[in-house]
Design a protein around this motif. Structure first.
Motif, mmCIF file in Angstrom:
data_model
loop_
_atom_site.group_PDB
_atom_site.id
_atom_site.type_symbol
_atom_site.label_atom_id
_atom_site.label_comp_id
_atom_site.label_asym_id
_atom_site.label_seq_id
_atom_site.Cartn_x
_atom_site.Cartn_y
_atom_site.Cartn_z
ATOM 1 N N VAL A 82 -64.048 64.770 98.166
ATOM 2 C CA VAL A 82 -62.618 64.565 98.300
ATOM 3 C C VAL A 82 -62.196 63.625 97.179
ATOM 4 O O VAL A 82 -62.950 62.723 96.792
ATOM 5 C CB VAL A 82 -62.255 63.970 99.680
ATOM 6 C CG1 VAL A 82 -62.917 62.619 99.898
ATOM 7 C CG2 VAL A 82 -60.742 63.856 99.843
ATOM 8 N N GLU A 83 -61.014 63.863 96.624
ATOM 9 C CA GLU A 83 -60.530 63.019 95.537
ATOM 10 C C GLU A 83 -59.357 62.176 96.004
ATOM 11 O O GLU A 83 -58.606 62.565 96.902
ATOM 12 C CB GLU A 83 -60.158 63.869 94.324
ATOM 13 C CG GLU A 83 -61.370 64.560 93.708
ATOM 14 C CD GLU A 83 -61.080 65.274 92.395
ATOM 15 O OE1 GLU A 83 -59.950 65.125 91.866
ATOM 16 O OE2 GLU A 83 -61.975 65.984 91.898
ATOM 17 N N HIS A 84 -59.226 61.020 95.386
ATOM 18 C CA HIS A 84 -58.174 60.084 95.738
ATOM 19 C C HIS A 84 -57.682 59.418 94.463
ATOM 20 O O HIS A 84 -58.441 59.230 93.519
ATOM 21 C CB HIS A 84 -58.705 59.032 96.718
ATOM 22 C CG HIS A 84 -57.664 58.060 97.192
ATOM 23 N ND1 HIS A 84 -56.589 58.440 97.950
ATOM 24 C CD2 HIS A 84 -57.539 56.710 96.996
ATOM 25 C CE1 HIS A 84 -55.851 57.379 98.228
ATOM 26 N NE2 HIS A 84 -56.397 56.331 97.653
ATOM 27 N N ARG A 143 -63.590 60.123 93.093
ATOM 28 C CA ARG A 143 -64.158 61.275 93.798
ATOM 29 C C ARG A 143 -65.223 60.766 94.738
ATOM 30 O O ARG A 143 -66.144 60.062 94.316
ATOM 31 C CB ARG A 143 -64.743 62.289 92.827
ATOM 32 C CG ARG A 143 -65.377 63.497 93.523
ATOM 33 C CD ARG A 143 -65.945 64.485 92.523
ATOM 34 N NE ARG A 143 -64.907 65.123 91.739
ATOM 35 C CZ ARG A 143 -65.123 65.779 90.598
ATOM 36 N NH1 ARG A 143 -66.357 65.846 90.107
ATOM 37 N NH2 ARG A 143 -64.131 66.337 89.952
ATOM 38 N N PHE A 188 -61.441 57.511 104.908
ATOM 39 C CA PHE A 188 -62.336 58.439 104.212
ATOM 40 C C PHE A 188 -63.769 58.324 104.730
ATOM 41 O O PHE A 188 -64.683 58.909 104.141
ATOM 42 C CB PHE A 188 -62.298 58.166 102.710
ATOM 43 C CG PHE A 188 -61.006 58.550 102.049
ATOM 44 C CD1 PHE A 188 -60.868 59.769 101.403
ATOM 45 C CD2 PHE A 188 -59.916 57.696 102.074
ATOM 46 C CE1 PHE A 188 -59.676 60.126 100.796
ATOM 47 C CE2 PHE A 188 -58.726 58.041 101.473
ATOM 48 C CZ PHE A 188 -58.588 59.263 100.832
#
Length: 315
Positions: free
Chosen positions: A58-60, A71, A149
């Motif tokens: 998942v990217e932020h 990532r 997350f």
């Protein structure tokens, strides 16, 4: 009797042949077109990233200036999980979110922890202190705001290779000086820790015969620290800093690397400062070898060593 000249491990020579067959090579900072050199590095890294385990990602984005992309490689399992932030190398001038992608997937899968990569601002467009400030922002986010997350912000480690090793050590020093909570482990992998290029390892390996050269390092430093006065400043060149009060550190070095003496000097200074640490020098290996886990047994051994250290520190 004369000393035997240093030679690359046979697996490295075989890997170099594979890379030539694939038509890929790491970008050259001395080339006239920096954008094309960076594109060459992206193609090279994409080839090395092929294969390996599948890990959900998942990217932020953090609203730093410029914006910072993260990532998170999150293996299956009940959370929250500890996290390892790895800062890629590239002389402060190369590298992106895909740097060491396969290697990060392998560690996340093997260790069962979250591995975090970041795409920090590159020099010369963004010289010091842009990158280190972004690393600090990433560590602060992981500690304080990443619970959604699945990150356990109380169980963090930070590390980096080459220029990323500089940034990782610099971040630990900043946290210590600010009295902030420290990660449980730091990993410094063939760190770019000093701008002094008169060392024995530069004299032996700085010609570029094994890849990285003294000339390339001088160009990297001039991009990152355009003010030459900073080349001896502890805040930018952490080998000059006072090192007491740091968490345990794992040092990994390549034997055929002009930066070898940076790792050896750090090992000695940590010993003097009473900081728990371990150093492994991987014989026959050039700078950058950890990215080639598909080809090099010593790259896999270095990854296993780091994974074991992470598990000891974080669990």
């Amino acid at each position: 009797m004369p000393e035997t000249p240093p030679t690359l491990d046979p697996e490295v020579l075989a890997a170099q042949a594979r890379l030539r067959e694939a038509g890929v090579a790491n970008g050259d900072i001395l080339a006239p077109d920096l954008s094309e050199a960076r594109a060459a590095t992206r193609r090279y890294q994409a080839f090395l990233n092929e294969g390996g385990p599948e890990v959900p990602v998942v990217e932020h984005r953090l609203d730093t200036t410029p914006a910072l992309r993260l990532r998170l490689y999150r293996p299956p399992g009940e959370g929250p999980l500890p996290a390892y932030l790895h800062i890629h190398g590239g002389g402060f001038a190369f590298g992106e979110l895909d740097s060491l992608d396969r290697w990060k997937r392998e560690i996340a899968s093997e260790a069962g922890i979250i591995v975090v990569g970041l795409e920090y601002a590159l020099a010369p467009e963004h010289p010091y202190p842009a990158a280190i400030e972004q690393v600090m922002a990433a560590l602060r986010w992981l500690r304080e705001d990443a619970a959604s997350f699945g990150v356990d912000g109380t169980r963090l480690a930070v590390g980096g290779d080459s220029a990323g090793g500089n940034l990782a050590l610099g971040a630990l020093l900043r946290l210590r000086d600010a009295g902030m909570p420290m990660p449980r482990l730091g990993a410094i992998i063939y760190g770019m820790l000093s701008a002094r290029h008169q060392t024995s390892s530069h004299q032996q390996f700085g010609s570029g015969a094994f890849g990285l050269s003294t000339a390339k390092l001088e160009r990297f430093w001039s991009h990152y620290l355009p003010d030459a006065a900073l080349w001896q400043a502890a805040e930018a060149v952490p080998l000059h800093a006072e090192l007491s009060g740091l968490p345990p550190l794992l040092l990994q070095a390549a034997a055929l690397d002009p930066l070898l003496d940076d790792s050896l000097a750090l090992d000695e200074r940590l010993e003097q400062a009473g900081v728990p640490h371990a150093l492994t020098v991987y014989e026959g290996m050039p700078h950058g070898f950890i990215a080639q886990t598909a080809f090099l047994s010593k790259a896999r051994a270095a990854r296993v060593e780091l994974t074991a250290a992470l598990l000891r520190a974080l669990r």
